[in-house]
Design a protein around this motif. Structure first.
Motif, PDB file in Angstrom:
ATOM      1  N   ASN A 121       1.459   4.912   1.692  1.00 34.16           N
ATOM      2  CA  ASN A 121       1.202   5.669   2.921  1.00 34.16           C
ATOM      3  C   ASN A 121       0.768   7.092   2.595  1.00 34.16           C
ATOM      4  O   ASN A 121      -0.171   7.615   3.178  1.00 34.16           O
ATOM      5  N   ASP A 122       1.526   7.730   1.704  1.00 31.07           N
ATOM      6  CA  ASP A 122       1.274   9.120   1.321  1.00 31.07           C
ATOM      7  C   ASP A 122       1.981   9.367  -0.001  1.00 31.07           C
ATOM      8  O   ASP A 122       2.356   8.413  -0.673  1.00 31.07           O
ATOM      9  N   THR A 169      -0.861  11.372  -3.013  1.00 26.73           N
ATOM     10  CA  THR A 169      -1.115   9.995  -2.604  1.00 26.73           C
ATOM     11  C   THR A 169      -1.864   9.238  -3.698  1.00 26.73           C
ATOM     12  O   THR A 169      -1.520   8.092  -4.026  1.00 26.73           O
ATOM     13  N   THR A 183       5.827   7.949   0.327  1.00 28.46           N
ATOM     14  CA  THR A 183       6.176   6.755   1.110  1.00 28.46           C
ATOM     15  C   THR A 183       5.221   5.616   0.783  1.00 28.46           C
ATOM     16  O   THR A 183       4.018   5.827   0.656  1.00 28.46           O
ATOM     17  N   LEU A 184       5.785   4.409   0.652  1.00 29.74           N
ATOM     18  CA  LEU A 184       4.980   3.225   0.411  1.00 29.74           C
ATOM     19  C   LEU A 184       5.522   2.067   1.226  1.00 29.74           C
ATOM     20  O   LEU A 184       6.619   2.145   1.771  1.00 29.74           O
ATOM     21  N   ARG A 185       4.736   1.018   1.329  1.00 26.85           N
ATOM     22  CA  ARG A 185       5.160  -0.175   2.062  1.00 26.85           C
ATOM     23  C   ARG A 185       5.086  -1.386   1.137  1.00 26.85           C
ATOM     24  O   ARG A 185       4.126  -1.548   0.383  1.00 26.85           O
ATOM     25  N   ARG A 208      12.807   4.159   7.485  1.00 31.38           N
ATOM     26  CA  ARG A 208      12.484   3.822   6.099  1.00 31.38           C
ATOM     27  C   ARG A 208      13.761   3.738   5.269  1.00 31.38           C
ATOM     28  O   ARG A 208      14.742   4.405   5.563  1.00 31.38           O
ATOM     29  N   TYR A 261       0.832  -1.204   0.000  1.00 35.09           N
ATOM     30  CA  TYR A 261       0.000   0.000   0.000  1.00 35.09           C
ATOM     31  C   TYR A 261       0.861   1.246   0.000  1.00 35.09           C
ATOM     32  O   TYR A 261       2.063   1.199   0.248  1.00 35.09           O
ATOM     33  N   ARG A 265       9.492  -0.340   4.444  1.00 37.04           N
ATOM     34  CA  ARG A 265       8.932   0.987   4.166  1.00 37.04           C
ATOM     35  C   ARG A 265       9.915   1.729   3.281  1.00 37.04           C
ATOM     36  O   ARG A 265      11.104   1.794   3.582  1.00 37.04           O
ATOM     37  N   ARG A 319      10.824   5.355   1.387  1.00 41.33           N
ATOM     38  CA  ARG A 319      10.676   6.806   1.227  1.00 41.33           C
ATOM     39  C   ARG A 319      11.301   7.123  -0.120  1.00 41.33           C
ATOM     40  O   ARG A 319      12.480   6.814  -0.352  1.00 41.33           O
ATOM     41  N   ASN A 359      -0.454   6.013  -5.778  1.00 40.06           N
ATOM     42  CA  ASN A 359      -1.287   4.809  -5.862  1.00 40.06           C
ATOM     43  C   ASN A 359      -1.495   4.393  -7.308  1.00 40.06           C
ATOM     44  O   ASN A 359      -1.386   3.209  -7.650  1.00 40.06           O
ATOM     45  N   ALA A 363       0.183  14.231   5.209  1.00 35.50           N
ATOM     46  CA  ALA A 363      -1.227  13.838   5.109  1.00 35.50           C
ATOM     47  C   ALA A 363      -2.162  14.922   5.633  1.00 35.50           C
ATOM     48  O   ALA A 363      -3.282  15.067   5.145  1.00 35.50           O
TER      49      ALA A 363
END
Length: 148
Positions: A45-46, A87, A49-51, A110, A43, A57, A59, A91, A68
């Motif tokens: 995050n913003d 974001t 940043t993603l995971r 991260r 997913y 994580r 950056r 995505n 956010a």
């Protein structure tokens, strides 16, 4: 034990805002496949940043997005685009994909990285060219985005 000590010597040190120092000159010429890793995106995050599904994580290196809550941290570049738009764009670019990433350092808990979509598109550059984020010049000078 000696291996851990040697690895620690090669780990990038963080600067005042938590970004890592640039990699050693020998690493600068390495291809992303040699210094890289894969990220199955879990997913976003913003806007920067993603995971990954394995819990990593990421950056995005040299990319600045609004927080956010729509604020910008003091001393950070502040894009005019909203956090929500950044974001959504990240995505759109990465959802459900396996990225190829090159670690450039660390920022707090991260990994900082430049990542590429399966199509070869550089995600960091795409975020900047979308107008939803800005290049963070301090870090871009260390390892430029957009194939420069």
């Amino acid at each position: 034990m000696a291996v851990a000590f040697i690895a620690a010597l090669n780990w990038p040190a963080a600067d005042a805002v938590g970004h890592a120092s640039p990699p050693a000159a020998a690493d600068a010429d390495a291809s992303p496949m040699e210094t890289g890793f894969r990220c199955d995106v879990a997913y976003v995050n913003d806007g920067d940043t993603l995971r990954c599904k394995d819990g990593t994580r990421i950056r995005l290196h040299a990319v600045a997005a609004r927080e956010a809550d729509e604020t910008c941290s003091p001393g950070h570049p502040c894009p005019t685009a909203s956090a929500a738009s950044a974001t959504a764009e990240l995505n759109r670019l990465v959802a459900g994909k396996t990225l190829r990433c090159e670690q450039t350092g660390r920022s707090f808990d991260r990994i900082t990285a430049i990542c590429w979509a399966p199509s070869g598109e550089e995600i960091n550059c795409a975020m900047v060219t979308s107008g939803t984020t800005l290049i963070w010049e301090t870090f871009d000078r260390r390892k430029p985005l957009c194939g420069r």
